[in-house]
Write an enzyme that holds these catalytic residues in place. Structure first.
Site, PDB file in Angstrom:
ATOM      1  N   HIS A 143       5.561   9.404  13.897  1.00  0.00           N
ATOM      2  CA  HIS A 143       4.439   9.788  13.051  1.00  0.00           C
ATOM      3  C   HIS A 143       3.254   8.860  13.343  1.00  0.00           C
ATOM      4  CE1 HIS A 143       3.201  11.697   8.973  1.00  0.00           C
ATOM      5  NE2 HIS A 143       2.127  11.081   9.471  1.00  0.00           N
ATOM      6  N   GLU A 147       3.830  19.211   4.842  1.00  0.00           N
ATOM      7  CA  GLU A 147       2.808  18.479   4.083  1.00  0.00           C
ATOM      8  C   GLU A 147       1.857  19.472   3.434  1.00  0.00           C
ATOM      9  OE1 GLU A 147       0.505  15.505   6.130  1.00  0.00           O
ATOM     10  OE2 GLU A 147       2.261  14.687   7.176  1.00  0.00           O
ATOM     11  N   TYR A 171      -3.498  22.012   4.631  1.00  0.00           N
ATOM     12  CA  TYR A 171      -4.315  21.530   3.521  1.00  0.00           C
ATOM     13  C   TYR A 171      -5.509  22.426   3.238  1.00  0.00           C
ATOM     14  CZ  TYR A 171      -1.869  17.036   4.097  1.00  0.00           C
ATOM     15  OH  TYR A 171      -0.918  16.056   4.181  1.00  0.00           O
ATOM     16  N   PHE A 175      -4.127  10.591  -2.032  1.00  0.00           N
ATOM     17  CA  PHE A 175      -3.335  11.819  -2.087  1.00  0.00           C
ATOM     18  C   PHE A 175      -2.140  11.712  -3.031  1.00  0.00           C
ATOM     19  CE2 PHE A 175      -5.388  12.818   1.986  1.00  0.00           C
ATOM     20  CZ  PHE A 175      -5.469  14.206   1.959  1.00  0.00           C
ATOM     21  N   GLN A 181       2.242   4.109   6.792  1.00  0.00           N
ATOM     22  CA  GLN A 181       1.288   4.245   5.697  1.00  0.00           C
ATOM     23  C   GLN A 181       1.732   3.578   4.411  1.00  0.00           C
ATOM     24  OE1 GLN A 181       0.812   8.674   6.847  1.00  0.00           O
ATOM     25  NE2 GLN A 181      -1.077   8.203   5.750  1.00  0.00           N
ATOM     26  N   TRP A 183       2.414  16.160  -0.180  1.00  0.00           N
ATOM     27  CA  TRP A 183       1.823  14.919   0.337  1.00  0.00           C
ATOM     28  C   TRP A 183       0.880  14.373  -0.724  1.00  0.00           C
ATOM     29  CZ3 TRP A 183       2.953  12.035   4.525  1.00  0.00           C
ATOM     30  CH2 TRP A 183       2.116  10.956   4.775  1.00  0.00           C
ATOM     31  N   ASN A 224       1.968  21.509   8.429  1.00  0.00           N
ATOM     32  CA  ASN A 224       1.152  20.669   7.557  1.00  0.00           C
ATOM     33  C   ASN A 224      -0.145  21.423   7.282  1.00  0.00           C
ATOM     34  OD1 ASN A 224       3.139  18.766   7.854  1.00  0.00           O
ATOM     35  ND2 ASN A 224       1.875  17.258   8.921  1.00  0.00           N
ATOM     36  N   ASN A 251       5.175  14.272  14.674  1.00  0.00           N
ATOM     37  CA  ASN A 251       4.249  14.775  13.656  1.00  0.00           C
ATOM     38  C   ASN A 251       2.877  15.048  14.257  1.00  0.00           C
ATOM     39  OD1 ASN A 251       3.546  15.113  10.639  1.00  0.00           O
ATOM     40  ND2 ASN A 251       1.972  13.688  11.349  1.00  0.00           N
ATOM     41  N   GLU A 252       2.423  16.273  14.159  1.00  0.00           N
ATOM     42  CA  GLU A 252       1.052  16.676  14.490  1.00  0.00           C
ATOM     43  C   GLU A 252       0.555  16.199  15.854  1.00  0.00           C
ATOM     44  OE1 GLU A 252      -0.786  16.968   9.978  1.00  0.00           O
ATOM     45  OE2 GLU A 252      -1.077  15.101  11.086  1.00  0.00           O
ATOM     46  N   ARG A 310      10.850  13.540   2.807  1.00  0.00           N
ATOM     47  CA  ARG A 310      10.441  13.473   4.207  1.00  0.00           C
ATOM     48  C   ARG A 310       9.790  12.113   4.451  1.00  0.00           C
ATOM     49  NH1 ARG A 310       5.330  15.492   7.199  1.00  0.00           N
ATOM     50  NH2 ARG A 310       5.950  15.082   9.353  1.00  0.00           N
ATOM     51  N   GLU A 339      -4.416   5.685   4.323  1.00  0.00           N
ATOM     52  CA  GLU A 339      -4.715   6.975   4.953  1.00  0.00           C
ATOM     53  C   GLU A 339      -5.493   6.781   6.255  1.00  0.00           C
ATOM     54  OE1 GLU A 339      -3.891  10.083   4.643  1.00  0.00           O
ATOM     55  OE2 GLU A 339      -2.551   9.813   2.926  1.00  0.00           O
ATOM     56  N   TRP A 340      -4.829   6.094   7.180  1.00  0.00           N
ATOM     57  CA  TRP A 340      -5.344   5.936   8.530  1.00  0.00           C
ATOM     58  C   TRP A 340      -6.767   5.381   8.535  1.00  0.00           C
ATOM     59  CZ3 TRP A 340      -0.999   5.674  10.824  1.00  0.00           C
ATOM     60  CH2 TRP A 340       0.044   6.538  10.496  1.00  0.00           C
TER      61      TRP A 340
END
Length: 518
Positions: free
Chosen positions: A137, A404, A325, A466, A53, A450, A323, A182-183, A110, A457-458
């Site tokens: 990630h 995050e 949000y 962010f 990213q 984050w 993570n 990650n996730e 991180r 952002e993908w």
């Protein structure tokens, strides 16, 4: 190339390891006054990024193409036709970004390692003050996708273990905190259920991809990721831990879910949503098998672990990475019909892969919280305490890190980068509920904001922001937002009501700051 890269990382580590020796009324909850001293001694505060990213330099120093490099150049895949070919050019500007970390006063950083850069053709590294490293990630060499289908193949387990082993050998003397993946839950959903992440697999009603099975492939991908994780941890504990003395965890994307109504079935649906999203990943690495809720509804579609696999899976984490949000409503779809009729819900709620749960951020047209720049990320600070409490109870208070948490500025609105008050309010409110969870006994040992800077952002490209630093899209200059000042003062335990009253960082951009100092 590797010698140059390894030398660069060594310099980064030496610099960062050397560094180791309330403004406005909150609009999201009641006014909060949160201070660093509200957290335990030794609690780690940091910022988070991921390699793909922010790095850019996608063809420099022998780096091979990764899955996202290819995906980004498929027309219509990324908002506004954006790509991460250059991103924030962190690969060439990392010294400047280390200076930013120093100025903030963070304890830890991180970041993730680019698999395609460490192993250009299936043979990098970022840095931190206290390095908190994610091995995988979302990005991996495109070659592995072409050769055998990436995470849909058991062969990916061994390639991941090989990658992780190189990371332990090369950097384990300086890294004490490792996150394997990650996730896995979010990546499998977007890559193999909705088809919005590479390799873009899906089937109706989730999407109209050229290939895929949304009901089955996410289960297979996660199964391989979990076994790759377990095998990696086994090798670390057997070969590296005694000398390097590090700890290893896994990171899960963690919505909190609340029943849409007071009906018992919706309350059960909220519990089921947690099991099908969070326990899907954490039950196997703590208890050695999938959640009974998933086994009940998936039946034979859910892969089975062999007895020897359950042994290496069980207790294969030293900590849980959360993570978090936002919070969503959950509605039962077993005994009632579920129709996705607003932008915050997802299709396929009446399928087993979704746990027969409809999730949305609105009830009777009223949002669950204040909207942000992400469609399902509505501001519900209390959810931070609730998700930590859920993990505390289900996993016997296993050590946790919030890996995050952050605020995305609303889309299509001009943000005053020097006065991002809503981001500050968000962070204060979520931190206040995290502190309360810790006072109530939750073993949470760190928090990572984050993110350090606006990034790629993908699928949203650069349209979602962010960062606590703005990155100029033309010059790539980094400019601190007001939230950077707030975070720095929070970390220095400044509890005054106005940032301007504290010894805050300059709001000039980094080039201007450097010029004035020369």
């Amino acid at each position: 190339m590797w010698k140059k890269f390894s030398s660069t990382i060594t310099i980064v580590f030496l610099i960062l390891c050397a560094a180791a020796n309330s403004i406005v009324k909150a609009s999201f909850e009641d006014e909060v006054d949160i201070k660093r001293s509200d957290f335990p001694d030794g609690f780690l505060f940091g910022a988070a990024t991921s390699s793909y990213q922010i790095e850019g330099a996608n063809l420099e120093d022998g780096r091979s193409l990764c899955n996202w490099d290819v995906f980004c150049h498929i027309k219509g895949s990324i908002a506004n036709g954006d790509s991460a070919d250059i991103a924030e050019d962190h690969y060439n500007r990392y010294m400047e970004d280390i200076e930013i970390l120093h100025s903030l006063g963070v304890d830890a950083y991180r970041f993730s390692i680019s698999w395609s850069r460490v192993l250009p053709n299936n043979s990098k590294f970022s840095a931190g003050i206290e390095p908190f490293v994610t091995i995988h990630h979302f990005d991996y060499p495109q070659e592995l996708e072409n050769r055998y289908g990436g995470w849909l193949s058991h062969l990916m387990q061994e390639d991941f273990v090989h990658f992780a082993e190189i990371c332990f050998q090369s950097f384990g003397d300086r890294v004490k905190y490792w996150c394997t993946i990650n996730e896995p839950n979010l990546f499998s959903e977007f890559a193999y259920e909705r088809g919005t992440y590479p390799p873009a697999h899906c089937s109706p009603p989730f999407g109209n991809c050229s290939t895929g099975n949304s009901d089955v492939e996410p289960l297979i991908a996660v199964h391989n990721m979990l076994l790759g994780h377990a095998k990696t941890v086994k090798i670390y504990r057997e070969r590296f831990k005694s000398e390097q003395r590090g700890v290893v965890g896994i990171v899960v994307h963690s919505f909190m879910y609340k029943p849409l109504t007071e009906d018992k079935r919706d309350k059960e649906a909220a519990d089921r949503a947690l099991a099908f999203n969070i326990a899907w990943i954490l039950d196997p690495v703590v208890f050695g098998d999938y959640p009974p809720e998933m086994r009940h509804y998936h039946g034979s579609e859910l892969p089975k672990f062999a007895s020897e696999e359950r042994i290496i899976l069980r207790d294969s984490i030293d900590f849980i990475g959360i993570n978090h949000y936002a919070t969503l409503y959950a509605k039962d779809c077993i005994y009632s019909s579920c129709i996705c009729n607003d932008s915050s819900c997802t299709k396929g709620s009446d399928r087993a892969i979704r746990g027969f749960v409809y999730t949305a951020a609105e009830r009777d047209g009223v949002p669950i919280g204040e909207p942000t720049g992400m469609a399902r990320f509505f501001v519900v600070p209390r959810g931070m305490e609730e998700i930590v409490e859920y993990a505390k109870k289900r996993y016997l208070n296993k050590p946790m890190f919030v890996t995050e948490n952050g605020y995305s500025s609303p889309l299509n609105k001009v943000e005053d980068y020097h006065h991002d008050v809503k981001r500050i309010n968000y962070l204060k409110s979520y931190l206040a509920f995290l502190a309360r969870a810790i006072r109530n006994g939750a073993d949470v040992r760190g928090y990572f904001l984050w993110t350090l800077m606006d990034d790629f952002e993908w699928v949203n490209g650069y349209s979602v922001r962010f960062g606590i630093y703005r990155v100029d899209p033309q010059t790539l200059n980094r400019t601190p937002k007001l939230s950077a000042s707030w975070f720095r003062n929070f970390l220095s335990n400044c509890s005054l009501n106005y940032v301007e009253s504290c010894n805050s960082i300059s709001l000039m951009n980094t080039d201007e700051s450097r010029a004035q100092s020369e």
